[in-house]
Motif scaffolding. Structure first.
Motif, PDB file in Angstrom:
ATOM      1  N   SER A 211      -6.645  -1.114 -12.533  1.00 14.34           N
ATOM      2  CA  SER A 211      -7.551  -0.719 -11.443  1.00 14.34           C
ATOM      3  C   SER A 211      -7.880   0.771 -11.532  1.00 14.34           C
ATOM      4  CB  SER A 211      -6.908  -0.986 -10.075  1.00 14.34           C
ATOM      5  OG  SER A 211      -6.648  -2.348  -9.923  1.00 14.34           O
ATOM      6  N   THR A 212      -6.899   1.551 -11.934  1.00 16.34           N
ATOM      7  CA  THR A 212      -7.134   2.992 -12.093  1.00 16.34           C
ATOM      8  C   THR A 212      -8.217   3.254 -13.133  1.00 16.34           C
ATOM      9  OG1 THR A 212      -4.866   3.525 -11.461  1.00 16.34           O
ATOM     10  CG2 THR A 212      -6.038   5.180 -12.764  1.00 16.34           C
TER      11      THR A 212
ATOM     12  N   GLY B 122       0.625  -2.656 -12.266  1.00 21.19           N
ATOM     13  CA  GLY B 122       0.960  -1.245 -12.388  1.00 21.19           C
ATOM     14  C   GLY B 122       0.655  -0.643 -13.748  1.00 21.19           C
TER      15      GLY B 122
HETATM   16  P1  ATP Z   1      -2.298  -3.973 -10.093  1.00 20.05           P
HETATM   17  O1  ATP Z   1      -2.760  -5.197 -10.750  1.00 20.05           O
HETATM   18  O2  ATP Z   1      -0.951  -4.104  -9.428  1.00 20.05           O
HETATM   19  O3  ATP Z   1      -3.323  -3.296  -9.225  1.00 20.05           O
HETATM   20  P2  ATP Z   1      -2.955  -2.078 -12.116  1.00 20.05           P
HETATM   21  O4  ATP Z   1      -2.721  -2.358 -13.545  1.00 20.05           O
HETATM   22  O5  ATP Z   1      -4.327  -2.206 -11.600  1.00 20.05           O
HETATM   23  O6  ATP Z   1      -1.968  -2.957 -11.275  1.00 20.05           O
HETATM   24  P3  ATP Z   1      -2.999   0.531 -10.965  1.00 20.05           P
HETATM   25  O7  ATP Z   1      -3.257   0.027  -9.590  1.00 20.05           O
HETATM   26  O8  ATP Z   1      -4.116   1.142 -11.686  1.00 20.05           O
HETATM   27  O9  ATP Z   1      -2.391  -0.627 -11.855  1.00 20.05           O
HETATM   28  O10 ATP Z   1      -1.755   1.544 -10.902  1.00 20.05           O
HETATM   29  C1  ATP Z   1      -1.313   2.277 -12.038  1.00 20.05           C
HETATM   30  C2  ATP Z   1      -0.197   3.244 -11.634  1.00 20.05           C
HETATM   31  O11 ATP Z   1      -0.712   4.247 -10.771  1.00 20.05           O
HETATM   32  C3  ATP Z   1       0.926   2.585 -10.871  1.00 20.05           C
HETATM   33  O12 ATP Z   1       2.139   3.186 -11.277  1.00 20.05           O
HETATM   34  C4  ATP Z   1       0.635   2.896  -9.439  1.00 20.05           C
HETATM   35  O13 ATP Z   1       1.808   2.960  -8.685  1.00 20.05           O
HETATM   36  C5  ATP Z   1      -0.040   4.253  -9.540  1.00 20.05           C
HETATM   37  N1  ATP Z   1      -1.037   4.414  -8.461  1.00 20.05           N
HETATM   38  C6  ATP Z   1      -2.115   3.654  -8.246  1.00 20.05           C
HETATM   39  N2  ATP Z   1      -2.837   4.094  -7.199  1.00 20.05           N
HETATM   40  C7  ATP Z   1      -2.181   5.179  -6.732  1.00 20.05           C
HETATM   41  C8  ATP Z   1      -2.408   6.108  -5.657  1.00 20.05           C
HETATM   42  N3  ATP Z   1      -3.483   5.980  -4.863  1.00 20.05           N
HETATM   43  N4  ATP Z   1      -1.527   7.096  -5.477  1.00 20.05           N
HETATM   44  C9  ATP Z   1      -0.432   7.218  -6.280  1.00 20.05           C
HETATM   45  N5  ATP Z   1      -0.169   6.406  -7.307  1.00 20.05           N
HETATM   46  C10 ATP Z   1      -1.014   5.387  -7.537  1.00 20.05           C
END
Ligand code: ATP
Length: 248
Positions: free
Chosen positions: A47-48, A43
């Motif tokens: 990935s974002t 989180g």
């Molecule tokens: P993970 O390893 O669990 O994928 P991450 O570091 O890649 O974690 P992200 O998936 O980029 O994290 O998520 C970052 C934040 O954005 C989190 O709080 C997540 O809940 C939120 N988020 C991600 N995708 C979406 C979406 N499609 N709609 C709403 N919120 C999102």
């Protein structure tokens, strides 16, 4: 004078569904020819960050609300995702996203459609994929759905490699794999980088394996970078290990 980085992310903010702020002023750079690890807890926004770079946020009702991203000197905000592939950027998404009902060969062919009409760039290179992943060559007439998890990850990377990209975004290549398979995949990732000079931005939960192949790394928390440094320094810093990498 070092050449400009292949990827420059400057102070970006990303908002999902107009309310959830996932990135809060994130900056990073990937120097040409290097592997850069992007680490952090679930989180944190890893990935974002990759989706922002390859312009895929709109698919999830996300928006680049501030900041800028330059790939090979071009502002990516003006480019559609398929245009980015043509210009040398490939994204291997988390969870592999292969076509299970197609053969391995057909999966590779399918990923070349995005390259159609690409000017002045190298043609899709099947032999290159089979050279790094001989197992895919052996099984090329078989359905992708029957591949093991590790082989499916190889296929996902192969689908990115076929475009002969300058930069590969890799999202959690070790996800669901045994330690042995993870090691195999990472040694191939390191070889592709060393032999072809392909730059990579590598998102990983497994910080130890990621820092073993990366040149440098960034640690994210809550939508921004909290620490960066050479892979060596991050891997050996006791505070980093304990507080950010869960390896204390
Ligand atoms: P993970 O390893 O669990 O994928 P991450 O570091 O890649 O974690 P992200 O998936 O980029 O994290 O998520 C970052 C934040 O954005 C989190 O709080 C997540 O809940 C939120 N988020 C991600 N995708 C979406 C979406 N499609 N709609 C709403 N919120 C999102």
């Amino acid at each position: 004078n070092s050449p400009p980085p292949i990827l420059e992310v400057n102070n970006i903010e990303v908002i999902y569904n107009k309310v959830v702020q996932a990135l809060r002023g994130l900056s990073l750079a990937v120097p040409r020819g290097q592997i850069v690890a992007l680490l952090g807890s679930n989180g944190a926004g890893k990935s974002t960050t990759l989706k922002a770079v390859s312009n895929l946020l709109a698919l999830e009702d996300g928006q680049l609300a501030a900041g800028s991203i330059r790939f090979a000197g071009q502002d990516t905000a003006r480019l559609a995702p398929h245009t980015l592939v043509r210009s040398g950027l490939s994204h291997v998404m988390e969870g592999r996203r292969i076509f299970e009902d197609l053969t391995i060969e057909e999966n590779l062919v399918a990923s070349t459609y995005a390259l159609a009409g690409r000017e002045g760039a190298a043609p899709p290179d099947f032999d290159l994929v089979y050279e790094y992943f001989p197992r895919l060559h052996e099984r090329r007439k078989g359905l992708a759905g029957y591949l093991s998890g590790g082989e499916q990850q190889m296929l996902a990377i192969g689908r990115a490699l076929i475009a002969q990209p300058q930069l590969i975004l890799l999202d959690e290549p070790s996800l669901g794999l045994s330690p042995k398979l993870t090691e195999d995949i990472f040694s191939i990732i390191a070889r592709i980088n060393a032999e072809r000079g392909t730059s990579m931005l590598l998102v990983e939960q497994n910080a130890t394996v990621a820092l073993a192949v990366a040149h440098s790394g960034y640690i994210m928390e809550n939508g921004k970078i909290v620490i960066d440094g050479t892979a060596e320094r991050l891997a050996s810093d006791p505070d980093v290990r304990e507080f950010y990498l869960g390896m204390g």
